[in-house]
Design an enzyme around this catalytic site. Sequence first.
Site, PDB file in Angstrom:
ATOM      1  N   GLU A 197       1.648   4.302  11.925  1.00 18.31           N
ATOM      2  CA  GLU A 197       2.210   3.263  12.798  1.00 18.31           C
ATOM      3  C   GLU A 197       2.576   3.862  14.162  1.00 18.31           C
ATOM      4  OE1 GLU A 197       5.253   0.945  10.868  1.00 18.31           O
ATOM      5  OE2 GLU A 197       3.846   0.187   9.354  1.00 18.31           O
ATOM      6  N   GLU A 320      -0.945   0.013   3.862  1.00 20.53           N
ATOM      7  CA  GLU A 320       0.354  -0.627   3.634  1.00 20.53           C
ATOM      8  C   GLU A 320       0.147  -2.131   3.633  1.00 20.53           C
ATOM      9  OE1 GLU A 320       3.964   0.544   5.592  1.00 20.53           O
ATOM     10  OE2 GLU A 320       3.198   2.565   6.021  1.00 20.53           O
TER      11      GLU A 320
END
Length: 361
Positions: A197, A320
Site C-alpha cells: 500500500e 488483501e
Amino acid sequence: MLQLKEILSVAAGLCLSATAFAATPVSKVVLQPSENPDTVSRMIYGQFAEHLGACVYEGIWVGEDSPIPNTRGYRNDALEALRELKVPVLRWPGGCFADDYHWRDGIGDPAKRPTLINNNWGGTQEDNSFGTHEFFDLCELAGIEPYLSVNIGSGTVQEAAQWIEYVTAPNGPMAAERAANGRKEPWKLKYTGIGNESWGCGGSMRPEYYSDVYRRYSTYMRNQPGNKLYRIASGASDYDFHWTETLMNRVGPGRMDGLSLHYYTCVSWTGSKGSATDFDNDVYYSTLGKALEIEPVLRRHISLMDEKDPKKKVGLIVDEWGTWFDEEPGSVPGHLYQQNTMRDAMVAALTLNVFHKYSDR
C-alpha cells in the site's frame, strides 16, 4: 441424510422415468466443462498473517515456555488448522506493519532482540520473538509457500537486499550469519512483495514515484543460486485505475512478475463501517452487492494490464480482500477484532467465485 437404500431407490426411479419418456423428443443439452482452458491457481486461497491483534502473537506464536500446547513455540491447534486447510501461501509480516518492520530486530537470540512498538495497530509492544526464522520454519512445518513483504517505506535498499540474501543465499557473509543463528541451509522464497500500500501507510507515494522506487529495489533484490524470486509490485486500492496504468507503463512486464490489488468489502453510510454482527436485510444485501462489485473493478484493472501485457506475463495478485467492519465493542482498540458470521462466508464465496473466472490473469 438419505440412507443408501433410499439413494438407490431414487436412482432406480430416475432410470424408470428416463425409460418412460425415451420416446418423447427433447432439447439437446451439451455440457462443456472445459470451455475455459485456464487453470485456477490454488494460490488464490492463500492467507495473510500480519502483526495485528492476536494474529501472530497468541494466535500462531506463544513461545516454547507457554502453558498452551505448542511445537517449538507454535500453537498446536493453529499449526494443525493450517495443515488441515492446506494453506498454499502465507504473506508476512504485513500489511501496514511491513513498512515499519526491520528484519534484523527479529533474528538472533530471542532474549537479546529489541522490543517494538506497533504504531499501526494499537501501539502494542512486541518483543520480536517471532521473526524471520520463526516465519520460514512455520511455513516448512505447515507445508506453506512463504510470501515475504519487504519494507520500502521506512527501510533501505541495502536492508531489503540483505534480507533476501540472508534468507536465500547458499553461501557468503549473509549465509554465514544465518548459519550462526541456527539455519545452515537457505530457505526457498518465491513470492516477494516490494512494499505494501505504497499509496498510503507504506509511504504515501504517487504511482510515478513508486514506479522508480520499485525499479531500484527490484534491481538489488537479486536471485540466488537455486532460488528465483517472483517480484510483486505494490498495486492499487479499489478503483485507483491510474495507479495500475502508471505501473504498467513505467515498470511493466519484464521487471515485475505480479501487481497487487487491495479491495475491501464494507458498507458505510454514516462514516463507520457498520457492525460485524448487528445488521438488517438491507445492509446484508448491500454488503453482498459491494463484494460482487469486485468483478467490474477487476475487469477494468485487467484491461489496463492487457494493453501493455497482452501475453499476460504479469499476474494480478489480490493479496488483501474481504469484509471490514467496525471493531467489536469492548475489544482492544486498534486490534480490529470483528466477529465472523455467515455474511462473511458469503462474501468469501462470492469473491473466490469471481477470482475463478479470471484465472488467465
